[in-house]
Design a protein around this motif. Sequence first.
Motif, PDB file in Angstrom:
ATOM      1  N   ASP A 138     -28.871   5.195 -65.010  1.00  0.00           N
ATOM      2  CA  ASP A 138     -30.076   5.987 -65.282  1.00  0.00           C
ATOM      3  C   ASP A 138     -30.267   7.090 -64.244  1.00  0.00           C
ATOM      4  O   ASP A 138     -30.751   8.177 -64.564  1.00  0.00           O
ATOM      5  CB  ASP A 138     -31.308   5.079 -65.303  1.00  0.00           C
ATOM      6  CG  ASP A 138     -31.326   4.165 -66.524  1.00  0.00           C
ATOM      7  OD1 ASP A 138     -30.569   4.449 -67.467  1.00  0.00           O
ATOM      8  OD2 ASP A 138     -32.085   3.186 -66.525  1.00  0.00           O
ATOM      9  N   GLN A 139     -29.868   6.798 -63.031  1.00  0.00           N
ATOM     10  CA  GLN A 139     -30.011   7.786 -61.960  1.00  0.00           C
ATOM     11  C   GLN A 139     -29.094   8.978 -62.217  1.00  0.00           C
ATOM     12  O   GLN A 139     -29.470  10.134 -62.010  1.00  0.00           O
ATOM     13  CB  GLN A 139     -29.675   7.135 -60.615  1.00  0.00           C
ATOM     14  CG  GLN A 139     -30.084   7.983 -59.416  1.00  0.00           C
ATOM     15  CD  GLN A 139     -29.938   7.215 -58.111  1.00  0.00           C
ATOM     16  OE1 GLN A 139     -29.741   6.003 -58.116  1.00  0.00           O
ATOM     17  NE2 GLN A 139     -30.039   7.909 -57.011  1.00  0.00           N
ATOM     18  N   ARG A 140     -27.861   8.686 -62.680  1.00  0.00           N
ATOM     19  CA  ARG A 140     -26.929   9.778 -63.008  1.00  0.00           C
ATOM     20  C   ARG A 140     -27.433  10.601 -64.182  1.00  0.00           C
ATOM     21  O   ARG A 140     -27.364  11.837 -64.173  1.00  0.00           O
ATOM     22  CB  ARG A 140     -25.541   9.204 -63.331  1.00  0.00           C
ATOM     23  CG  ARG A 140     -24.580  10.246 -63.901  1.00  0.00           C
ATOM     24  CD  ARG A 140     -23.196   9.671 -64.099  1.00  0.00           C
ATOM     25  NE  ARG A 140     -23.166   8.552 -65.002  1.00  0.00           N
ATOM     26  CZ  ARG A 140     -23.113   8.676 -66.335  1.00  0.00           C
ATOM     27  NH1 ARG A 140     -23.121   9.864 -66.902  1.00  0.00           N
ATOM     28  NH2 ARG A 140     -23.062   7.604 -67.096  1.00  0.00           N
ATOM     29  N   LEU A 141     -27.955   9.931 -65.198  1.00  0.00           N
ATOM     30  CA  LEU A 141     -28.473  10.638 -66.371  1.00  0.00           C
ATOM     31  C   LEU A 141     -29.645  11.537 -65.992  1.00  0.00           C
ATOM     32  O   LEU A 141     -29.808  12.631 -66.549  1.00  0.00           O
ATOM     33  CB  LEU A 141     -28.898   9.629 -67.441  1.00  0.00           C
ATOM     34  CG  LEU A 141     -27.770   8.796 -68.057  1.00  0.00           C
ATOM     35  CD1 LEU A 141     -28.337   7.806 -69.061  1.00  0.00           C
ATOM     36  CD2 LEU A 141     -26.737   9.698 -68.734  1.00  0.00           C
ATOM     37  N   GLU A 142     -30.453  11.091 -65.036  1.00  0.00           N
ATOM     38  CA  GLU A 142     -31.572  11.906 -64.559  1.00  0.00           C
ATOM     39  C   GLU A 142     -31.046  13.157 -63.841  1.00  0.00           C
ATOM     40  O   GLU A 142     -31.605  14.256 -64.005  1.00  0.00           O
ATOM     41  CB  GLU A 142     -32.443  11.080 -63.607  1.00  0.00           C
ATOM     42  CG  GLU A 142     -33.708  11.779 -63.144  1.00  0.00           C
ATOM     43  CD  GLU A 142     -34.713  12.032 -64.276  1.00  0.00           C
ATOM     44  OE1 GLU A 142     -35.579  12.917 -64.109  1.00  0.00           O
ATOM     45  OE2 GLU A 142     -34.623  11.340 -65.308  1.00  0.00           O
ATOM     46  N   MET A 143     -29.962  12.995 -63.074  1.00  0.00           N
ATOM     47  CA  MET A 143     -29.328  14.139 -62.413  1.00  0.00           C
ATOM     48  C   MET A 143     -28.864  15.165 -63.448  1.00  0.00           C
ATOM     49  O   MET A 143     -29.075  16.380 -63.299  1.00  0.00           O
ATOM     50  CB  MET A 143     -28.117  13.685 -61.589  1.00  0.00           C
ATOM     51  CG  MET A 143     -28.433  12.884 -60.363  1.00  0.00           C
ATOM     52  SD  MET A 143     -26.888  12.435 -59.513  1.00  0.00           S
ATOM     53  CE  MET A 143     -27.533  11.474 -58.145  1.00  0.00           C
ATOM     54  N   GLU A 144     -28.207  14.672 -64.490  1.00  0.00           N
ATOM     55  CA  GLU A 144     -27.689  15.558 -65.526  1.00  0.00           C
ATOM     56  C   GLU A 144     -28.823  16.295 -66.230  1.00  0.00           C
ATOM     57  O   GLU A 144     -28.734  17.505 -66.509  1.00  0.00           O
ATOM     58  CB  GLU A 144     -26.863  14.748 -66.531  1.00  0.00           C
ATOM     59  CG  GLU A 144     -25.602  14.140 -65.928  1.00  0.00           C
ATOM     60  CD  GLU A 144     -24.867  13.232 -66.897  1.00  0.00           C
ATOM     61  OE1 GLU A 144     -25.375  13.054 -68.041  1.00  0.00           O
ATOM     62  OE2 GLU A 144     -23.790  12.718 -66.540  1.00  0.00           O
ATOM     63  N   LYS A 145     -29.890  15.574 -66.520  1.00  0.00           N
ATOM     64  CA  LYS A 145     -31.051  16.183 -67.182  1.00  0.00           C
ATOM     65  C   LYS A 145     -31.637  17.301 -66.320  1.00  0.00           C
ATOM     66  O   LYS A 145     -31.952  18.386 -66.820  1.00  0.00           O
ATOM     67  CB  LYS A 145     -32.097  15.102 -67.454  1.00  0.00           C
ATOM     68  CG  LYS A 145     -33.390  15.625 -68.071  1.00  0.00           C
ATOM     69  CD  LYS A 145     -34.405  14.497 -68.229  1.00  0.00           C
ATOM     70  CE  LYS A 145     -35.740  15.009 -68.742  1.00  0.00           C
ATOM     71  NZ  LYS A 145     -36.739  13.911 -68.858  1.00  0.00           N
ATOM     72  N   ASN A 146     -31.779  17.044 -65.015  1.00  0.00           N
ATOM     73  CA  ASN A 146     -32.355  18.034 -64.105  1.00  0.00           C
ATOM     74  C   ASN A 146     -31.464  19.268 -63.983  1.00  0.00           C
ATOM     75  O   ASN A 146     -31.964  20.396 -63.895  1.00  0.00           O
ATOM     76  CB  ASN A 146     -32.584  17.410 -62.726  1.00  0.00           C
ATOM     77  CG  ASN A 146     -33.704  16.385 -62.733  1.00  0.00           C
ATOM     78  OD1 ASN A 146     -34.583  16.420 -63.595  1.00  0.00           O
ATOM     79  ND2 ASN A 146     -33.688  15.463 -61.787  1.00  0.00           N
ATOM     80  N   MET A 147     -30.139  19.049 -63.992  1.00  0.00           N
ATOM     81  CA  MET A 147     -29.217  20.192 -63.913  1.00  0.00           C
ATOM     82  C   MET A 147     -29.330  21.075 -65.154  1.00  0.00           C
ATOM     83  O   MET A 147     -29.324  22.308 -65.068  1.00  0.00           O
ATOM     84  CB  MET A 147     -27.777  19.699 -63.736  1.00  0.00           C
ATOM     85  CG  MET A 147     -27.368  19.533 -62.294  1.00  0.00           C
ATOM     86  SD  MET A 147     -25.585  19.248 -62.097  1.00  0.00           S
ATOM     87  CE  MET A 147     -25.504  17.508 -62.464  1.00  0.00           C
ATOM     88  N   LEU A 148     -29.432  20.441 -66.316  1.00  0.00           N
ATOM     89  CA  LEU A 148     -29.550  21.204 -67.561  1.00  0.00           C
ATOM     90  C   LEU A 148     -30.854  22.004 -67.578  1.00  0.00           C
ATOM     91  O   LEU A 148     -30.868  23.172 -68.003  1.00  0.00           O
ATOM     92  CB  LEU A 148     -29.489  20.256 -68.767  1.00  0.00           C
ATOM     93  CG  LEU A 148     -28.120  19.610 -69.020  1.00  0.00           C
ATOM     94  CD1 LEU A 148     -28.219  18.560 -70.123  1.00  0.00           C
ATOM     95  CD2 LEU A 148     -27.086  20.670 -69.421  1.00  0.00           C
TER      96      LEU A 148
END
Length: 233
Positions: free
Chosen positions: A147-157
């Motif tokens: 979930d932490q990685r997915l949050e990183m990806e969301k923030n980058m997008l």
Amino acid sequence: MMIRWIWTRESQREIQKVKAQYDRDVSTIKSDMEARYRETLTERRRAAATLELELEKERQRVKGYKQALVSQSQQLMEERKQLQQERESLEEEKQKLVKSGAAGALLHQALEKEQNWYNRATATLKELEGLLVERQNAYCSLIQPRDQRLEMEKNMLLKVVKDPIGPDLDLETDLKDIFKRDKHCAELLNMDRRKNGSLMWVYLKYWQLQITVQKHKRAEEAILGGKIHSDTK
């Protein structure tokens, strides 16, 4: 004497009877064990065949992914090569214009005006590089939550959508491609986070070439659009 003979004969019959029963019991147990062995063997063979089928499917899936990644990398390398050629061509044009006097001064002026945009774009890519390194480290980590990685990806997008250079370079689409396809991790004991990732590094070089080309194109458009005027009379 007769009694002893009769007793001995009866004893032999009992012995034969017990022996026969023992042989029947042994035969029954042996047949039962053989049947169970055959059943177990059949089940194991069936399970092995199922596992082999699943393994082959996984091999084909990995093979398909590798082929797609190779194809994607080849395409990016071709685009990078094309951008490199365009940059060299633009550099040649720049040198020609510089030697042409007033036109050279005009181009120099236009490029100076685009330098701020170029610096901002380079800073954005540098920041994005750091975020991608962190994201890939999270992907390769055995303990960091998904979930932490997915949050990183969301923030980058979200970041590239809001950033002015994001749409110019189509960073959103490229990032989604990285998140989907870049599964490369260095060896387990690796301590250098920059050794993780493969496709992301190709994209970062590709983006840097793009902003270099964009800088010259923006300067050219400014000149052709009359936004840059020569100071010569």
